[in-house]
Write a protein that holds these residues in place. Sequence first.
Motif, short mmCIF file in Angstrom:
data_model
loop_
_atom_site.label_atom_id
_atom_site.label_comp_id
_atom_site.label_asym_id
_atom_site.label_seq_id
_atom_site.Cartn_x
_atom_site.Cartn_y
_atom_site.Cartn_z
N VAL A 135 -6.81 16.79 1.04
CA VAL A 135 -5.89 16.29 1.94
C VAL A 135 -6.44 15.60 2.89
O VAL A 135 -5.75 14.52 3.66
CB VAL A 135 -5.45 17.81 2.34
CG1 VAL A 135 -4.34 17.50 3.57
CG2 VAL A 135 -4.35 18.48 1.43
N THR A 136 -7.70 15.79 3.61
CA THR A 136 -8.26 15.03 4.43
C THR A 136 -8.38 13.61 4.08
O THR A 136 -8.18 12.50 4.92
CB THR A 136 -9.44 15.70 4.78
OG1 THR A 136 -9.74 17.12 4.99
CG2 THR A 136 -10.26 15.05 5.90
N ILE A 137 -8.85 13.36 2.68
CA ILE A 137 -9.14 12.10 2.27
C ILE A 137 -7.79 11.27 2.31
O ILE A 137 -7.75 10.11 2.78
CB ILE A 137 -9.76 12.14 0.95
CG1 ILE A 137 -11.19 12.49 0.94
CG2 ILE A 137 -9.57 10.78 0.25
CD1 ILE A 137 -11.87 12.95 -0.31
N LEU A 138 -6.69 11.97 1.61
CA LEU A 138 -5.50 11.27 1.69
C LEU A 138 -4.99 10.98 3.02
O LEU A 138 -4.44 9.81 3.25
CB LEU A 138 -4.50 12.33 0.86
CG LEU A 138 -4.86 12.60 -0.61
CD1 LEU A 138 -3.73 13.38 -1.31
CD2 LEU A 138 -4.58 11.14 -1.42
N ALA A 139 -4.83 11.85 3.86
CA ALA A 139 -4.28 11.78 5.33
C ALA A 139 -5.06 10.56 5.75
O ALA A 139 -4.45 9.61 6.51
CB ALA A 139 -4.82 12.97 6.15
N VAL A 140 -6.47 10.21 5.90
CA VAL A 140 -7.21 9.34 6.64
C VAL A 140 -7.10 7.93 5.85
O VAL A 140 -6.84 6.98 6.53
CB VAL A 140 -8.75 9.84 6.86
CG1 VAL A 140 -9.45 8.86 7.35
CG2 VAL A 140 -8.59 10.88 7.64
N ALA A 141 -7.23 8.13 4.45
CA ALA A 141 -7.27 6.82 3.62
C ALA A 141 -6.03 6.21 3.40
O ALA A 141 -5.75 5.16 3.15
CB ALA A 141 -8.37 7.21 2.39
N GLY A 142 -4.95 7.10 3.21
CA GLY A 142 -3.75 6.88 2.57
C GLY A 142 -2.41 6.78 3.60
O GLY A 142 -1.53 6.04 3.39
N LEU A 143 -2.65 7.61 4.64
CA LEU A 143 -1.29 7.93 5.37
C LEU A 143 -1.34 7.52 6.67
O LEU A 143 -0.51 7.42 7.62
CB LEU A 143 -1.12 9.37 5.14
CG LEU A 143 -0.68 9.76 3.94
CD1 LEU A 143 -0.41 11.35 3.73
CD2 LEU A 143 0.38 8.99 3.25
N VAL A 144 -2.56 7.23 7.23
CA VAL A 144 -2.82 6.81 8.47
C VAL A 144 -2.11 5.47 9.06
O VAL A 144 -1.47 5.27 9.96
CB VAL A 144 -4.40 6.83 9.06
CG1 VAL A 144 -4.59 6.02 10.35
CG2 VAL A 144 -4.80 8.23 9.22
N ARG A 197 0.82 -1.21 -0.08
CA ARG A 197 -0.09 -0.24 -0.05
C ARG A 197 0.93 1.36 -0.11
O ARG A 197 0.61 2.15 -0.76
CB ARG A 197 -0.95 -0.17 1.33
CG ARG A 197 -1.87 1.25 1.06
CD ARG A 197 -2.71 0.84 2.34
NE ARG A 197 -2.27 1.10 3.46
CZ ARG A 197 -2.44 2.15 4.27
NH1 ARG A 197 -3.52 3.27 4.19
NH2 ARG A 197 -1.94 2.29 5.46
N THR A 198 1.88 1.29 0.88
CA THR A 198 2.69 2.49 0.88
C THR A 198 3.54 2.81 -0.28
O THR A 198 3.34 3.78 -0.75
CB THR A 198 3.72 2.51 2.14
OG1 THR A 198 2.66 2.32 3.42
CG2 THR A 198 4.41 3.71 2.39
#
Length: 454
Positions: A429-438, A48-49
């Motif tokens: 940014v909100t979507i990327l932070a929660v879905a992709g980077l958490v 994923r990362t």
Amino acid sequence: MSSQEPTPQRDSAPWAGGSTAAGTATAPAESELSTAAANEVVGVTSWRTPVVLALLSAVALVLFGLNAPDNRVSFRVSEAGDLFRVPDLAVNGVVWGWLTVAVLAGLTVLALVRARAGAHLPRWAVLGFGFFFVTGFLVWVVGSSRTPDVSLSGLLAGSVALAIPLIFGSLGGLLCERSGVVNIAIEGQLLFGAFSAAVAGSLSGSAWVGLLAAVVGAGLVSLVLAVFSIGYKVNQVIVGVVLNVLVSGLTGFLFATVLEANASVFNSPPRLPRFAVPVLSEIPVLGPILFDQSVIGYLMYAAVAVVWFALYRTRWGLRTRAVGEHPKAADTLGVKVNALRFRNVVLGGMVAGIGGAFYTLVSVSAFTRDMTSGAGYIALAALIFGRWNPIGALLASLLFGFASNLQSILSFLGTPVPSQFLAMLPYVVTILAVAGLVGASRAPAASGQPYTKE
């Protein structure tokens, strides 16, 4: 209190959420850690990362490299009246663009190598990737504008100002979720806090009365949430959504029928004072952020410190984390689970109410329909991105505030990016932070689960 009452313990890793209070409550966390360690030993691969970083690197190649601005981009550090002068930061758009692409590509390759070995990407690599991507984006978009010059101090100070209500909202949500109650109603608490501050401040002629009314008003919204979710054990997500819709409709109706018709009486609150610390407020960049704030701005810094200390260094914090992780174990040790949850939910709403007051007592001196514009949901995202930790929630809120302020500044500079895309920036940014980077963050184990004493 029973003689078996738990005693506070110091946490070795506050960022990770701290240790849990009851012995059995640590089992999920220990299980996750042991599973992660086992995965790394046997080489379990997670792509994923690397995939996310590869996609962002491809975007950087197209925008920052192939379409790099062919001019110098300046970021002003010092402003007129600062205590001392700091040279401006100036870079060549093409050079910095290709340097950014090279660094991002290298970190993506590192992520691929680590993934093949079944290991996680080091935190320094994630932070470095984020830093170069953000700075590369800034250089590209500012360099492509009519005026390739922007004030770094204004950009950061404005970001902190826009993040203030998000920080209070995320702290309010944290107090609820650490107690085991999901707080979807942050949006309603912020909105009703703003409405209460405007009306009470206008009628009394005092901004301080307005601030107190915001705390009480948002506390009432949380009281309803606590009664239904804890007392009647109604689904907490449904109650939160209903409260948001109810507050939106109620404040919208009162705004149209009362406030708008007689704005001079009901919708003209005074502003809270702003205090600048002599000398310290004149330090470049840091001065306006730390030492030239409104009352609510200073309260924000104090609230983060107080909540962190109380949550991880006091008996109340130990009990709160216990009822959020394993309420049955806490109950057997004499902790009144539902009573503590009830108090914390109301307290969380009162904290969020201070953030709501920011809109009508600091930002603008009037209430408008749905003026929070989804800030409560972004605060909830900041809470998740910050891993249910006060410091993490602060940093995540600052990230979202930076995205919001950047959208305003770039619109003013006249960049070639369509305004519709700039308006989407905070939410992207909100979507990327929660879905992709958490990553594999874990909510409190009992969050969202009503407790019935056996």
